[in-house]
Design an enzyme around this catalytic site. Sequence first.
Site, PDB file in Angstrom:
ATOM      1  N   HIS A  37       9.099 -50.991  56.664  1.00 53.80           N
ATOM      2  CA  HIS A  37       7.664 -51.234  56.849  1.00 53.80           C
ATOM      3  C   HIS A  37       7.184 -50.610  58.163  1.00 53.80           C
ATOM      4  O   HIS A  37       6.078 -50.081  58.233  1.00 53.80           O
ATOM      5  CB  HIS A  37       7.382 -52.737  56.916  1.00 53.80           C
ATOM      6  CG  HIS A  37       7.746 -53.485  55.672  1.00 53.80           C
ATOM      7  ND1 HIS A  37       8.783 -54.376  55.615  1.00 53.80           N
ATOM      8  CD2 HIS A  37       7.202 -53.468  54.424  1.00 53.80           C
ATOM      9  CE1 HIS A  37       8.854 -54.896  54.409  1.00 53.80           C
ATOM     10  NE2 HIS A  37       7.925 -54.357  53.656  1.00 53.80           N
ATOM     11  N   GLY A 147       6.549 -47.144  50.415  1.00 53.69           N
ATOM     12  CA  GLY A 147       7.892 -46.597  50.624  1.00 53.69           C
ATOM     13  C   GLY A 147       8.463 -45.998  49.346  1.00 53.69           C
ATOM     14  O   GLY A 147       8.210 -46.493  48.245  1.00 53.69           O
ATOM     15  N   ASP A 150      10.789 -48.020  46.591  1.00 48.09           N
ATOM     16  CA  ASP A 150      10.200 -48.479  45.331  1.00 48.09           C
ATOM     17  C   ASP A 150       9.556 -47.260  44.672  1.00 48.09           C
ATOM     18  O   ASP A 150       8.321 -47.163  44.568  1.00 48.09           O
ATOM     19  CB  ASP A 150       9.169 -49.571  45.601  1.00 48.09           C
ATOM     20  CG  ASP A 150       9.813 -50.804  46.206  1.00 48.09           C
ATOM     21  OD1 ASP A 150      10.619 -51.439  45.525  1.00 48.09           O
ATOM     22  OD2 ASP A 150       9.536 -51.104  47.378  1.00 48.09           O
TER      23      ASP A 150
HETATM   24  O1  PAF Z   1       6.125 -53.210  47.702  1.00 43.86           O
HETATM   25  C1  PAF Z   1       5.662 -54.340  47.930  1.00 43.86           C
HETATM   26  O2  PAF Z   1       5.957 -54.974  48.947  1.00 43.86           O
HETATM   27  C2  PAF Z   1       4.714 -54.971  46.913  1.00 43.86           C
HETATM   28  O3  PAF Z   1       5.082 -54.641  45.613  1.00 43.86           O
HETATM   29  C3  PAF Z   1       3.235 -54.626  47.174  1.00 43.86           C
HETATM   30  C4  PAF Z   1       2.961 -53.157  47.006  1.00 43.86           C
HETATM   31  C5  PAF Z   1       2.849 -55.062  48.564  1.00 43.86           C
HETATM   32  C6  PAF Z   1       2.352 -55.383  46.173  1.00 43.86           C
HETATM   33  O4  PAF Z   1       2.514 -56.761  46.282  1.00 43.86           O
END
Ligand code: PAF
Length: 285
Positions: A37, A147, A150
């Site tokens: 993040h 990211g 995912d």
């Molecule tokens: O990747 C995540 O943390 C979640 O899927 C997101 C994009 C914040 C949606 O809740």
Amino acid sequence: MKISGKIKETRDQVKEWKKQGLTVGLVPTMGYLHEGHKSLMEAAKRENDKVVVSIFVNPIQFGPNEDFASYPRDLDKDAALCESIGVDLIFHPDTEEMYDPDFSAYVDMEGLTKELCGKSRPTHFRGVQTVVSKLFHIIPADRAYFGQKDAQQLAVIKKMVRDLSIDMEIVGCPIIREEDGLAKSSRNTYLNPEERQAALVLSRSLAEGKKAIEAGERQVSEIKRRISDVIGKEKLAKIDYVEIVDFSKIEPVADLGAAGGGEILCAIAVFIGKTRLIDNFIMKM
Ligand code: PAF
């Protein structure tokens, strides 16, 4: 840095910035922030005048037997990290603020959501698209950062923005790994020391797949077999899926030689004990 749990207050602030001619970057998260993040927030900081981070554990993207209740949460620690990077606003609504009791409108997509995680988590991407659409309406940013860990989510959101003519640039950022190769994830916190060690099988197996492709292997079944063999040797690991798909369409390919210069996504989901982890690599063919 401001923290707001309210939709109207957050929207008004972002609108005010836009009125002043400032650019806004949005980093949607479910909190329990880690280096992955952090890299998204830093990219948003570099490329925009103002940065908003949303922290919301979205109930509708979890299946009935998944980890919504136990998903890790630590707002104070998250806020300290955001502050240190120079985030301007955290949007941290509660479930009632985001979903009225009679909430019934969803955003969904044909095609891209059916393979990979969509197979084992059939309502997951509907929940993700719905909450991300809501966030895009609440925070009309110029850019939003996701990211590549995912990867399917990234492909789905890029297509959703295109299909629904949403005026926002979607920026994909590289996977951030621990020194030993494990992809950073809030769910790594579920692993006990033995499982943490076993989880290295994800990056190790993908390295084997990559090596095979680099050595000229083009048969997807053979590449998948080599990856699965590595995972199969780890006794705490159970494969959910090992797949190779066309990254833009998330459709299976059989022969990489036919990928025609496009990008392929080699993605895996593996249970380590009870914890389901994902990892991947993307390659231009
Ligand atoms: O990747 C995540 O943390 C979640 O899927 C997101 C994009 C914040 C949606 O809740």
